[in-house]
Scaffold this motif. Structure first.
Motif, mmCIF file in Angstrom:
data_model
loop_
_atom_site.group_PDB
_atom_site.id
_atom_site.type_symbol
_atom_site.label_atom_id
_atom_site.label_comp_id
_atom_site.label_asym_id
_atom_site.label_seq_id
_atom_site.Cartn_x
_atom_site.Cartn_y
_atom_site.Cartn_z
ATOM 1 N N THR A 1 0.778 -0.920 -0.031
ATOM 2 C CA THR A 1 -0.066 0.186 0.123
ATOM 3 C C THR A 1 0.519 1.310 0.060
ATOM 4 O OG1 THR A 1 -0.203 -0.038 2.522
ATOM 5 C CG2 THR A 1 -1.680 -1.175 1.219
ATOM 6 N N LYS A 2 0.704 2.390 -0.805
ATOM 7 C CA LYS A 2 1.659 3.396 -1.306
ATOM 8 C C LYS A 2 0.872 4.354 -1.447
ATOM 9 C CE LYS A 2 4.732 2.015 -4.782
ATOM 10 N NZ LYS A 2 6.461 1.327 -4.983
ATOM 11 N N ASN A 3 1.498 5.140 -2.189
ATOM 12 C CA ASN A 3 0.359 6.252 -2.887
ATOM 13 C C ASN A 3 -0.551 6.882 -2.073
ATOM 14 O OD1 ASN A 3 2.731 6.612 -5.013
ATOM 15 N ND2 ASN A 3 1.547 4.485 -6.051
ATOM 16 N N PHE A 4 -0.288 7.361 -0.836
ATOM 17 C CA PHE A 4 -1.453 8.060 -0.230
ATOM 18 C C PHE A 4 -2.266 6.823 0.010
ATOM 19 C CE2 PHE A 4 -4.074 11.990 0.433
ATOM 20 C CZ PHE A 4 -4.212 12.098 1.965
ATOM 21 N N ILE A 5 -3.819 7.358 -0.203
ATOM 22 C CA ILE A 5 -5.154 6.809 -0.331
ATOM 23 C C ILE A 5 -5.243 6.056 -1.825
ATOM 24 C CG2 ILE A 5 -6.335 7.939 1.517
ATOM 25 C CD1 ILE A 5 -7.579 9.559 -0.589
ATOM 26 N N PHE A 6 -3.972 5.642 -2.557
ATOM 27 C CA PHE A 6 -4.510 5.458 -4.305
ATOM 28 C C PHE A 6 -4.456 4.071 -3.755
ATOM 29 C CE2 PHE A 6 -3.268 2.480 -7.522
ATOM 30 C CZ PHE A 6 -4.119 3.312 -8.206
ATOM 31 N N ARG A 7 -3.673 3.382 -3.238
ATOM 32 C CA ARG A 7 -4.270 2.001 -2.828
ATOM 33 C C ARG A 7 -4.172 1.627 -1.449
ATOM 34 N NH1 ARG A 7 -4.466 -2.222 -6.163
ATOM 35 N NH2 ARG A 7 -2.958 -0.728 -7.184
ATOM 36 N N THR A 8 -5.672 0.765 -0.730
ATOM 37 C CA THR A 8 -5.677 1.049 1.024
ATOM 38 C C THR A 8 -6.257 -0.573 0.874
ATOM 39 O OG1 THR A 8 -7.551 2.092 0.762
ATOM 40 C CG2 THR A 8 -5.432 3.287 1.467
ATOM 41 N N CYS A 9 -5.986 -1.105 1.804
ATOM 42 C CA CYS A 9 -6.911 -2.501 2.426
ATOM 43 C C CYS A 9 -8.112 -1.882 3.091
ATOM 44 C CB CYS A 9 -5.646 -2.488 3.812
ATOM 45 S SG CYS A 9 -4.072 -3.473 3.397
ATOM 46 N N GLU A 10 -8.462 -1.151 3.632
ATOM 47 C CA GLU A 10 -10.051 -0.599 4.024
ATOM 48 C C GLU A 10 -10.068 0.649 2.832
ATOM 49 O OE1 GLU A 10 -11.100 -0.164 7.758
ATOM 50 O OE2 GLU A 10 -13.175 1.213 7.122
ATOM 51 N N PHE A 11 -11.420 0.580 1.460
ATOM 52 C CA PHE A 11 -11.582 1.224 1.052
ATOM 53 C C PHE A 11 -12.937 1.396 0.350
ATOM 54 C CE2 PHE A 11 -11.324 -1.345 -2.952
ATOM 55 C CZ PHE A 11 -10.747 -2.057 -2.655
ATOM 56 N N GLU A 12 -13.252 2.816 -0.195
ATOM 57 C CA GLU A 12 -14.778 2.578 -0.770
ATOM 58 C C GLU A 12 -15.022 2.446 -2.231
ATOM 59 O OE1 GLU A 12 -17.544 5.554 1.715
ATOM 60 O OE2 GLU A 12 -15.585 5.365 2.582
ATOM 61 N N GLN A 13 -16.046 1.628 -2.773
ATOM 62 C CA GLN A 13 -16.547 1.815 -3.845
ATOM 63 C C GLN A 13 -17.701 2.249 -4.591
ATOM 64 O OE1 GLN A 13 -15.591 -2.812 -5.084
ATOM 65 N NE2 GLN A 13 -14.091 -1.955 -5.798
ATOM 66 N N MET A 14 -17.434 2.534 -5.549
ATOM 67 C CA MET A 14 -19.368 2.794 -6.360
ATOM 68 C C MET A 14 -19.448 1.905 -7.114
ATOM 69 S SD MET A 14 -18.194 7.337 -5.573
ATOM 70 C CE MET A 14 -17.576 6.838 -6.878
ATOM 71 N N GLU A 15 -20.117 1.283 -7.266
ATOM 72 C CA GLU A 15 -20.703 -0.087 -8.526
ATOM 73 C C GLU A 15 -21.699 -0.347 -9.105
ATOM 74 O OE1 GLU A 15 -16.898 -3.483 -8.387
ATOM 75 O OE2 GLU A 15 -18.619 -3.936 -6.772
ATOM 76 N N MET A 16 -21.871 -0.445 -9.875
ATOM 77 C CA MET A 16 -23.526 -0.430 -11.260
ATOM 78 C C MET A 16 -23.346 -1.247 -12.007
ATOM 79 S SD MET A 16 -25.579 0.398 -13.376
ATOM 80 C CE MET A 16 -24.559 0.854 -15.071
#
Ligand code: ATP
Length: 487
Positions: free
Chosen positions: A225-240
């Motif tokens: 996980t690097k580059n700030f919040i780019f790739r995180t273990c807990e995140f949010e998605q917007m899926e359709m």
């Protein structure tokens, strides 16, 4: 090698200290070579991270304990920005499309879901460790020559063999920690939609083609996980997920590609920082017939922002097989039965937030004094996304100006998110608002007391106009609706 770096650096020095009086950061970076752009890009990410912390957008998780990698907390302005990005997406999907409805499914799902989806078997990354410096890498992200010679990219130490690592977080439900109590934190929101597809068809009388939209948390045990919040273990998605009849899938796939591209244009994102990337045969997920990513030019380079996938009838077919339930769609008019194909648009909400921050970030020279103090940092958010829409600033605290300004703020609060600031010189207060991307400032002065007018100041152009306080709400509404990014 040294010369290669020196030439662009000299160019940068010349441009940075040239007599041009208004030079945008982005224009400057366009003038620089790739090497310097890369350097500049890194500096920008550092600046964004530090601004995000300083002004209350994003904090490191559990910072007082040394921080938890892969997790971030959203501060007062960060949560406002995140809610607005989510709101814009939700409106785009559900409010503007009669054939798309919403859903909020649970994070914890029956473990069979993940067997059916293929995640238990396939949701893996190749992992290697360095025996010397103990660094850990994704094997597909290190140079081929290092991988084949088993040399660590950081210290040249020996690398372990590549092994598969499943990205799903596993835990136990209930008091017994045995295999029967194993449960996963969902690694994507999509499966919650698939398992509810029949419920939604029946309860809401949906007819194909139709879509189901969802915003929610997802968890992945990311190796790096690097580059700030780019790739995180807990995140949010917007899926359709858009359900269509097989045979019409390719046409719908192209329609959704166009719609997603137009969405970012509408949000005022710099379109020259977006591009399409088609997945080649080696990249294509096991369920996908065709996949295209929208990539954004982040400070660290081009990276995926959102994926548009033709998932075929794979998902509903597998859930039929694993659940034993008939998930066919019955066309009421023709009595035809079939398992629908699915077109997916899948975007990271937190990754979108990073993109919006990077895209909005600018530094601009604003005065003709030639010193570093004349630069302002400005976040050029679309007013629909800005955490604070309008700030009200009394020129002085005394002589009833503060009370008048508070009164105006109270009026504006009903329609907009507002801020109030009465401390320091007015120029400084404008800079503070620029730095958090407030598109409008209203200044209350002595004239306001006499004739009921105020100064309305625009963030991007820094233009100021005099306007009656009674016209403010309507004027701001129109300005928000007609907003066009000028830089
Ligand atoms: P990547 O190649 O970046 O790992 P992916 O192809 O695995 O992404 P998808 O599974 O298609 O991503 O997920 C859809 C979207 O969810 C991505 O485009 C991205 O915006 C977001 N996303 C995925 N993984 C993460 C993560 N670890 N942190 C933040 N956002 C993520």
């Amino acid at each position: 090698m040294y010369g290669l770096f020196r030439a662009p650096f000299l160019l940068y020095i010349i441009i940075r200290y040239s007599p041009f009086k208004i030079i945008c950061f982005k224009e400057r970076s366009k003038l620089m070579s790739d090497t310097l752009n890369e350097y500049q890009g890194k500096a920008t990410m550092e600046k964004i991270t530090s601004l995000a912390k300083r002004r209350g957008f994003v904090f490191q998780s559990s910072e007082i304990y040394g921080g938890q990698s892969g997790a971030w907390d959203y501060g007062p302005l960060g949560i406002e920005l995140k809610n607005r990005i989510a709101g814009a997406w939700w409106k785009e999907m559900t409010q503007l499309n009669d054939d798309i409805v919403g859903l909020d499914a649970a994070i914890l799902m029956h473990p069979r879901t993940w067997e059916a989806s293929g995640h238990v078997e396939n949701f893996t990354d190749p992992l290697v460790d360095c025996k010397k410096c103990k660094s850990r890498f994704r094997a597909d992200q290190i140079p081929e020559e290092k991988l084949s010679s088993k040399k660590c990219p950081d210290c040249d130490g020996e690398l372990t063999d590549t092994r598969k690592f499943n990205l799903m977080f596993k835990t136990n439900i209930g008091p017994a920690e045995d295999t029967s109590s194993v449960i996963y934190l969902r690694p994507e929101t999509a499966q919650g939609i698939y398992v509810n597809y029949k419920n939604i068809v029946q309860s809401n009388r949906m007819k194909i083609p139709f879509g189901i939209a969802q915003i929610g948390k997802a968890f992945r045990n990311e190796i790096v996980t690097k580059n700030f919040i780019f790739r995180t273990c807990e995140f949010e998605q917007m899926e359709m997920q858009y359900f269509v009849k097989g045979g019409t899938d390719e046409e719908w796939f192209n329609t959704w590609r166009k719609r997603r591209w137009a969405y970012y244009e509408k949000l005022g994102v710099s379109m020259d920082h977006l591009r399409w990337h088609q997945h080649g045969p080696g990249e294509l997920a096991h369920y996908a017939k065709e996949a295209w990513d929208i990539e954004y030019l982040f400070p660290m380079g081009w990276r995926e922002l959102e994926g548009v996938h033709n998932r075929t009838d794979y998902d509903l077919g597998r859930h039929t097989e694993y659940s034993g339930k008939d998930l066919q769609y019955i066309d009421q008019e023709t009595n035809e039965r079939y398992v629908p194909y699915i077109i997916e648009t899948s975007a990271g909400l937190t990754r979108n937030l990073l993109m919006i921050l990077c895209d909005a970030y600018d530094e601009e020279q604003v005065a003709d004094k030639g010193s570093d103090d004349d630069w302002r940092t400005v976040l050029r958010f679309h007013p629909v996304l800005a955490p604070i829409t309008v700030a009200v600033l009394p020129l002085m605290k005394k002589d009833g100006l503060a009370e008048l300004a508070q009164d105006i703020r109270k009026e504006l609060k009903e329609d907009f998110s507002t801020d109030y600031d009465q401390s320091g010189a007015i120029g400084r207060r404008y800079r503070r608002q620029d730095e958090v991307g407030t598109p409008f400032c209203v200044t209350v002065d002595y004239q306001s007391k006499e004739d009921g007018t105020v100064t309305l100041r625009y963030r991007d152009s820094m233009e100021q106009i005099r306007i009656s306080r009674t016209e403010l709400v309507q004027r701001l509404r129109t300005d928000i609706k007609e907003y066009k990014r000028i830089k």
